[in-house]
Enzyme design. Structure first.
Site, PDB file in Angstrom:
ATOM      1  N   CYS A   1       0.809  -1.234   0.000  1.00  0.00           N
ATOM      2  CA  CYS A   1       0.000   0.000   0.000  1.00  0.00           C
ATOM      3  C   CYS A   1       0.838   1.279   0.000  1.00  0.00           C
ATOM      4  O   CYS A   1       0.551   2.223  -0.744  1.00  0.00           O
ATOM      5  CB  CYS A   1      -0.940  -0.003   1.213  1.00  0.00           C
ATOM      6  SG  CYS A   1      -0.241  -0.721   2.713  1.00  0.00           S
TER       7      CYS A   1
ATOM      8  N   HIS B   1      -2.759   6.196   4.481  1.00  0.00           N
ATOM      9  CA  HIS B   1      -1.356   6.411   4.795  1.00  0.00           C
ATOM     10  C   HIS B   1      -0.957   7.793   4.289  1.00  0.00           C
ATOM     11  O   HIS B   1      -1.362   8.204   3.195  1.00  0.00           O
ATOM     12  CB  HIS B   1      -0.464   5.398   4.076  1.00  0.00           C
ATOM     13  CG  HIS B   1      -0.652   3.984   4.532  1.00  0.00           C
ATOM     14  ND1 HIS B   1      -1.246   3.641   5.728  1.00  0.00           N
ATOM     15  CD2 HIS B   1      -0.293   2.825   3.944  1.00  0.00           C
ATOM     16  CE1 HIS B   1      -1.247   2.316   5.850  1.00  0.00           C
ATOM     17  NE2 HIS B   1      -0.687   1.804   4.776  1.00  0.00           N
TER      18      HIS B   1
HETATM   19  O1  L14 Z   1       2.735  -5.992   2.418  1.00  0.00           O
HETATM   20  O2  L14 Z   1       0.795  -3.928   8.630  1.00  0.00           O
HETATM   21  O3  L14 Z   1       0.750  -5.820   1.599  1.00  0.00           O
HETATM   22  O4  L14 Z   1       0.065  -2.205   7.568  1.00  0.00           O
HETATM   23  C1  L14 Z   1       0.713  -3.969   3.906  1.00  0.00           C
HETATM   24  C2  L14 Z   1       0.172  -3.491   5.210  1.00  0.00           C
HETATM   25  C3  L14 Z   1       1.759  -5.927   5.046  1.00  0.00           C
HETATM   26  C4  L14 Z   1       1.231  -5.389   6.362  1.00  0.00           C
HETATM   27  C5  L14 Z   1       1.530  -5.791   2.557  1.00  0.00           C
HETATM   28  C6  L14 Z   1       0.586  -3.313   7.599  1.00  0.00           C
HETATM   29  C7  L14 Z   1       0.927  -5.456   3.904  1.00  0.00           C
HETATM   30  C8  L14 Z   1       1.081  -3.887   6.309  1.00  0.00           C
END
Ligand code: L14
Length: 350
Positions: free
Chosen positions: A132, A252
């Protein structure tokens, strides 16, 4: 009018934070669906969901679930993807995978449709949806790179807890209440569910997202670094990241410093290229205090950019503030966009 082709689609992780958003977007965007399957772990199987007003019972995901499925959208964690994505491909489905399981595999395209849609053409059954934090950053950087070149990126993130799932959001809310009532806090999930220690997220900031790597960076930071180079097709690009979790549920935010290939660029030039880019909204006026925030970007599909400033010392340096809904452009919307490209460009065949 020629009859539109329709597809059998499966959502794996259908009851999770991202799976629920994917289902809603498939409805809102009128994705050409013949039949929708909702798949989950055994724990959530049997739940009743609705899609376009019709009841669908969630089924446990097994290898056989993918018989007859054309497109499988995976968002149930890396271990589920590792086990079941190849089974889906074996049965003829094309997989769009939202986990980190296959992103750096050289046979798997890693795609943000505004940045590198043509990479989808070379898929061998699996296409990976980037992290993300990476998605929103590269969406903002690509038009700037095309116009002026970029040699270096240093990013610090301000990330929502929903990336860690619905249970992490519940932890934030309950902990916030406990904090205000003066109760003892008992963190159990953040910063990382499976790690040794847990820290309060309420009224705090945690400089750890995902587990630590041997080089001192976290896996989330390394995902941003490696995925950015892969998506931009630029192994020479210098990238460094610091990823921080903050106590809000959605979107984010990122403070991004970049060094361009040219020194005569003005703030107005950056605004101009961003304004004409797909999926980007420039929201940048200090005089009216206009800039995006996690709250203003929540539930929107675009990537918002503000606070564009030219560095005061380095004539090639610029600073930006990039905000987007982590579950939409950062996950569910980007996944559905990839599925749209597959269908529209007739790229489902391996
Ligand atoms: O790699 O804890 O797609 O916010 C992205 C969000 C892994 C966990 C990924 C989190 C996720 C992350």
């Amino acid at each position: 009018m020629a009859e539109q082709q329709t597809y059998n689609v499966a959502i794996v992780g259908a009851t999770g934070a991202v799976g629920q958003k994917i289902k809603k977007i498939l409805e809102d965007k009128h994705f050409p669906i013949k039949q929708l399957k909702l798949l989950s772990s055994a724990r959530s199987a049997g739940k009743e969901e609705t899609f376009l007003g019709e009841k669908i019972i969630v089924e446990e995901a097994t290898p056989e679930s993918f018989e007859g499925v054309d497109i499988a959208l995976f968002s149930a964690g890396g271990s589920v993807s590792k086990k079941l994505a190849p089974e889906a491909v074996k049965r003829g489905a094309v997989v769009v995978d939202n986990t980190s399981a296959f992103r750096m595999d050289e046979n798997v395209p890693l795609v943000v449709p505004e940045v590198n849609p043509e990479d989808i053409a070379n898929h061998q059954g699996i296409i990976a949806n980037p992290n993300c934090s990476t998605i929103q950053m590269v969406a903002a950087l690509k038009p700037i790179k095309d116009a002026f070149g970029i040699s270096k990126v240093i990013v610090s993130t301000y990330q929502a807890v929903s990336g860690a799932g619905n249970a992490a959001v519940d932890e934030l809310y309950e902990q916030s209440r406990d904090y205000l009532e003066g109760k003892e806090l008992k963190p159990e999930i953040l910063p990382v569910k499976g790690d040794k220690k847990h820290f309060p997220i309420a009224f705090n900031a945690l400089p750890q997202i995902d587990v630590f790597e041997e080089n001192g960076f976290t896996f989330e930071e390394m995902k941003m670094i490696n995925e950015t180079k892969k998506i931009m097709h630029d192994e020479e690009l210098h990238v460094a990241a610091t990823c921080v979790r903050l106590p809000f549920a959605t979107s984010h935010a990122e403070s991004v410093y970049i060094e361009l290939g040219k020194s005569d660029v003005k703030v107005k030039d950056i605004w101009d290229v961003l304004e004409s880019a797909d999926g980007i909204v420039v929201q940048d006026n200090p005089a009216t205090q206009d800039y995006p925030t996690p709250q203003s970007a929540a539930d929107k599909e675009e990537v918002f950019v503000g606070r564009v400033r030219k560095d005061l010392d380095n004539p090639q340096g610029f600073h930006l503030w990039v905000v987007s809904d982590n579950l939409l452009k950062g996950a569910a919307w980007n996944t559905v966009q990839i599925a749209q490209v597959l269908v529209e460009r007739n790229w489902l065949k391996k």
